[in-house]
Motif scaffolding. Sequence first.
Motif, PDB file in Angstrom:
ATOM      1  N   GLY A   1     -94.284 -72.238 -33.810  1.00 55.36           N
ATOM      2  CA  GLY A   1     -94.357 -73.260 -32.772  1.00 55.36           C
ATOM      3  C   GLY A   1     -94.093 -74.669 -33.256  1.00 55.36           C
ATOM      4  O   GLY A   1     -94.355 -75.627 -32.536  1.00 55.36           O
ATOM      5  N   MET A   2     -93.581 -74.823 -34.461  1.00 50.67           N
ATOM      6  CA  MET A   2     -93.199 -76.139 -34.993  1.00 50.67           C
ATOM      7  C   MET A   2     -92.070 -75.924 -35.990  1.00 50.67           C
ATOM      8  O   MET A   2     -91.886 -74.826 -36.510  1.00 50.67           O
ATOM      9  CB  MET A   2     -94.390 -76.841 -35.659  1.00 50.67           C
ATOM     10  CG  MET A   2     -94.871 -76.195 -36.938  1.00 50.67           C
ATOM     11  SD  MET A   2     -96.322 -77.021 -37.665  1.00 50.67           S
ATOM     12  CE  MET A   2     -97.635 -76.018 -36.967  1.00 50.67           C
ATOM     13  N   THR A   3     -91.296 -76.969 -36.258  1.00 53.71           N
ATOM     14  CA  THR A   3     -90.216 -76.852 -37.228  1.00 53.71           C
ATOM     15  C   THR A   3     -90.774 -76.933 -38.641  1.00 53.71           C
ATOM     16  O   THR A   3     -91.873 -77.449 -38.858  1.00 53.71           O
ATOM     17  CB  THR A   3     -89.185 -77.969 -37.030  1.00 53.71           C
ATOM     18  OG1 THR A   3     -89.803 -79.232 -37.332  1.00 53.71           O
ATOM     19  CG2 THR A   3     -88.645 -77.988 -35.601  1.00 53.71           C
ATOM     20  N   PRO A   4     -90.032 -76.449 -39.635  1.00 55.69           N
ATOM     21  CA  PRO A   4     -90.492 -76.611 -41.024  1.00 55.69           C
ATOM     22  C   PRO A   4     -90.693 -78.078 -41.393  1.00 55.69           C
ATOM     23  O   PRO A   4     -91.645 -78.418 -42.103  1.00 55.69           O
ATOM     24  CB  PRO A   4     -89.359 -75.976 -41.849  1.00 55.69           C
ATOM     25  CG  PRO A   4     -88.658 -75.068 -40.910  1.00 55.69           C
ATOM     26  CD  PRO A   4     -88.781 -75.671 -39.552  1.00 55.69           C
TER      27      PRO A   4
ATOM     28  N   TYR B   1     -93.991 -79.200 -40.026  1.00 53.41           N
ATOM     29  CA  TYR B   1     -95.087 -78.618 -40.807  1.00 53.41           C
ATOM     30  C   TYR B   1     -95.264 -79.360 -42.128  1.00 53.41           C
ATOM     31  O   TYR B   1     -96.390 -79.704 -42.527  1.00 53.41           O
ATOM     32  CB  TYR B   1     -94.821 -77.136 -41.065  1.00 53.41           C
ATOM     33  CG  TYR B   1     -95.845 -76.491 -41.971  1.00 53.41           C
ATOM     34  CD1 TYR B   1     -97.101 -76.147 -41.483  1.00 53.41           C
ATOM     35  CD2 TYR B   1     -95.562 -76.245 -43.308  1.00 53.41           C
ATOM     36  CE1 TYR B   1     -98.062 -75.569 -42.320  1.00 53.41           C
ATOM     37  CE2 TYR B   1     -96.502 -75.671 -44.151  1.00 53.41           C
ATOM     38  CZ  TYR B   1     -97.756 -75.332 -43.652  1.00 53.41           C
ATOM     39  OH  TYR B   1     -98.697 -74.777 -44.479  1.00 53.41           O
ATOM     40  N   ILE B   2     -94.158 -79.620 -42.826  1.00 51.23           N
ATOM     41  CA  ILE B   2     -94.225 -80.325 -44.109  1.00 51.23           C
ATOM     42  C   ILE B   2     -94.826 -81.721 -43.918  1.00 51.23           C
ATOM     43  O   ILE B   2     -95.688 -82.161 -44.692  1.00 51.23           O
ATOM     44  CB  ILE B   2     -92.823 -80.415 -44.742  1.00 51.23           C
ATOM     45  CG1 ILE B   2     -92.349 -79.015 -45.164  1.00 51.23           C
ATOM     46  CG2 ILE B   2     -92.837 -81.358 -45.952  1.00 51.23           C
ATOM     47  CD1 ILE B   2     -90.883 -78.952 -45.553  1.00 51.23           C
ATOM     48  N   ARG B   3     -94.359 -82.429 -42.876  1.00 52.52           N
ATOM     49  CA  ARG B   3     -94.884 -83.771 -42.622  1.00 52.52           C
ATOM     50  C   ARG B   3     -96.384 -83.741 -42.352  1.00 52.52           C
ATOM     51  O   ARG B   3     -97.144 -84.540 -42.912  1.00 52.52           O
ATOM     52  CB  ARG B   3     -94.151 -84.392 -41.425  1.00 52.52           C
ATOM     53  CG  ARG B   3     -94.677 -85.767 -41.022  1.00 52.52           C
ATOM     54  CD  ARG B   3     -93.974 -86.282 -39.778  1.00 52.52           C
ATOM     55  NE  ARG B   3     -94.156 -85.382 -38.653  1.00 52.52           N
ATOM     56  CZ  ARG B   3     -95.250 -85.320 -37.903  1.00 52.52           C
ATOM     57  NH1 ARG B   3     -96.292 -86.088 -38.183  1.00 52.52           N
ATOM     58  NH2 ARG B   3     -95.316 -84.478 -36.882  1.00 52.52           N
TER      59      ARG B   3
ATOM     60  N   LEU C   1     -83.622 -70.908 -40.953  1.00 52.59           N
ATOM     61  CA  LEU C   1     -85.007 -71.202 -41.294  1.00 52.59           C
ATOM     62  C   LEU C   1     -85.671 -71.991 -40.170  1.00 52.59           C
ATOM     63  O   LEU C   1     -86.782 -71.659 -39.741  1.00 52.59           O
ATOM     64  CB  LEU C   1     -85.084 -71.995 -42.593  1.00 52.59           C
ATOM     65  CG  LEU C   1     -86.479 -72.537 -42.951  1.00 52.59           C
ATOM     66  CD1 LEU C   1     -87.471 -71.401 -43.128  1.00 52.59           C
ATOM     67  CD2 LEU C   1     -86.423 -73.409 -44.189  1.00 52.59           C
ATOM     68  N   THR C   2     -85.020 -73.036 -39.698  1.00 49.90           N
ATOM     69  CA  THR C   2     -85.604 -73.866 -38.640  1.00 49.90           C
ATOM     70  C   THR C   2     -85.840 -73.045 -37.378  1.00 49.90           C
ATOM     71  O   THR C   2     -86.914 -73.124 -36.763  1.00 49.90           O
ATOM     72  CB  THR C   2     -84.677 -75.055 -38.328  1.00 49.90           C
ATOM     73  OG1 THR C   2     -84.550 -75.866 -39.503  1.00 49.90           O
ATOM     74  CG2 THR C   2     -85.240 -75.901 -37.201  1.00 49.90           C
ATOM     75  N   ARG C   3     -84.870 -72.237 -36.999  1.00 50.10           N
ATOM     76  CA  ARG C   3     -84.981 -71.444 -35.769  1.00 50.10           C
ATOM     77  C   ARG C   3     -86.084 -70.401 -35.866  1.00 50.10           C
ATOM     78  O   ARG C   3     -86.914 -70.261 -34.960  1.00 50.10           O
ATOM     79  CB  ARG C   3     -83.637 -70.771 -35.489  1.00 50.10           C
ATOM     80  CG  ARG C   3     -83.597 -69.903 -34.245  1.00 50.10           C
ATOM     81  CD  ARG C   3     -82.171 -69.563 -33.899  1.00 50.10           C
ATOM     82  NE  ARG C   3     -82.111 -68.592 -32.826  1.00 50.10           N
ATOM     83  CZ  ARG C   3     -81.837 -67.298 -33.007  1.00 50.10           C
ATOM     84  NH1 ARG C   3     -81.622 -66.826 -34.229  1.00 50.10           N
ATOM     85  NH2 ARG C   3     -81.789 -66.462 -31.989  1.00 50.10           N
ATOM     86  N   LEU C   4     -86.134 -69.652 -36.956  1.00 53.15           N
ATOM     87  CA  LEU C   4     -87.118 -68.582 -37.093  1.00 53.15           C
ATOM     88  C   LEU C   4     -88.520 -69.137 -37.309  1.00 53.15           C
ATOM     89  O   LEU C   4     -89.497 -68.608 -36.766  1.00 53.15           O
ATOM     90  CB  LEU C   4     -86.737 -67.658 -38.250  1.00 53.15           C
ATOM     91  CG  LEU C   4     -85.388 -66.935 -38.116  1.00 53.15           C
ATOM     92  CD1 LEU C   4     -85.140 -66.058 -39.331  1.00 53.15           C
ATOM     93  CD2 LEU C   4     -85.318 -66.113 -36.840  1.00 53.15           C
ATOM     94  N   PHE C   5     -88.647 -70.193 -38.087  1.00 54.00           N
ATOM     95  CA  PHE C   5     -89.956 -70.799 -38.336  1.00 54.00           C
ATOM     96  C   PHE C   5     -90.544 -71.340 -37.039  1.00 54.00           C
ATOM     97  O   PHE C   5     -91.727 -71.133 -36.745  1.00 54.00           O
ATOM     98  CB  PHE C   5     -89.809 -71.921 -39.367  1.00 54.00           C
ATOM     99  CG  PHE C   5     -91.109 -72.434 -39.913  1.00 54.00           C
ATOM    100  CD1 PHE C   5     -91.607 -71.956 -41.111  1.00 54.00           C
ATOM    101  CD2 PHE C   5     -91.850 -73.395 -39.234  1.00 54.00           C
ATOM    102  CE1 PHE C   5     -92.807 -72.424 -41.633  1.00 54.00           C
ATOM    103  CE2 PHE C   5     -93.047 -73.871 -39.735  1.00 54.00           C
ATOM    104  CZ  PHE C   5     -93.529 -73.384 -40.940  1.00 54.00           C
TER     105      PHE C   5
END
Length: 352
Positions: A46-49, A52-54, A37-41
Amino acid sequence: MSEIRFEPLFHFIEANLHRKISMTEAARAVLFSPVHLTRLFQFAYGMTPAEYIRRRRLTESIAALQDNSKTVLEIALDFGFEHEQSFTRAFRAEFGITPGRYRAEKPELPILLPIQDYGAACSSGRLFGPEAVYLPEIRLLGTWHNIPYRNSARLAPQAALDFWDNTRSLLPGGCEADVYYGLTHHFRDGRDYSRYLTAIRQLEDETAPSAAAQHGHAIPPAGHASFPRGTKAGPDLRATSPLLLPSEPETAYFGGCPCIKFHYIGNHHYREISQQTAGRMYRLIGRYVFGKEALPDISRTTHLEKINLAGFDGKYCLLEWFAPLSRAAFGPQKPPEENDKKSSVRRTGATL
């Protein structure tokens, strides 16, 4: 292998912004492992999950700060922060101002709205973009082919695999050997084929082969393309083998200019980019290059594709696609220096 769908993830995040979300929970929403998930997102957006959540939580906290009946600590806890201090640090890092000062002054702040780009379905994967980037100039080393348009979706991947399996190891040292590049040039005179360079990146401190020095192909940063005079079309394009048989390796330059970029995540091995997948991908990209949604000042004659095989883990193919944008769209540019270290490479040719 899980289907690539980010839409359920975004719905899950929006429904749970008021509490702490673990990567395990987020990954479960799309049936990925946390690592995938982290790699594909990050590749797609252009940002990690986690980032994005933060950022989404901080954006939503702005509305809560309008209510003076709640303390900053209460708002921090409402949005999954364990302490007021951690919320204040994150808020200041994102917006350049503390929550308390924002409450008092209420300045205009940039915010991150929920992502709505879930990627366009592309046969065995999804295509994301476009986005504008500045791509530094890179020097490529490889072999040129003539690719007839009528069979391009089949022949270009075939040429790429042949280069990767049989030619790459023969190229001189000083190359980025684990990243594949495919450079395409379309002619403006109605020819029924394109020129396709199967290549790897050559480091700038290496000397190119003699053939490249004598017949270098260059795409300079100012948005030009050049090919050696006297270059012939190769064998009859209607023959059994329409690919131009490569001779010695040659060089090309790409980048050093603003580009439009697309990202493709394939639910397959990088060796399995099918004719159907390639055709669908280029039809989708074509909407932004040639169709009604065409972007202004985008090159219609040259583009680059890139696949990082070093990062391939046996599950997903990650491909990047670039096309130069006209510098005219970005205002006046600094003229090239007369003593540019690459000025010895011939770069005359038609403007893209």
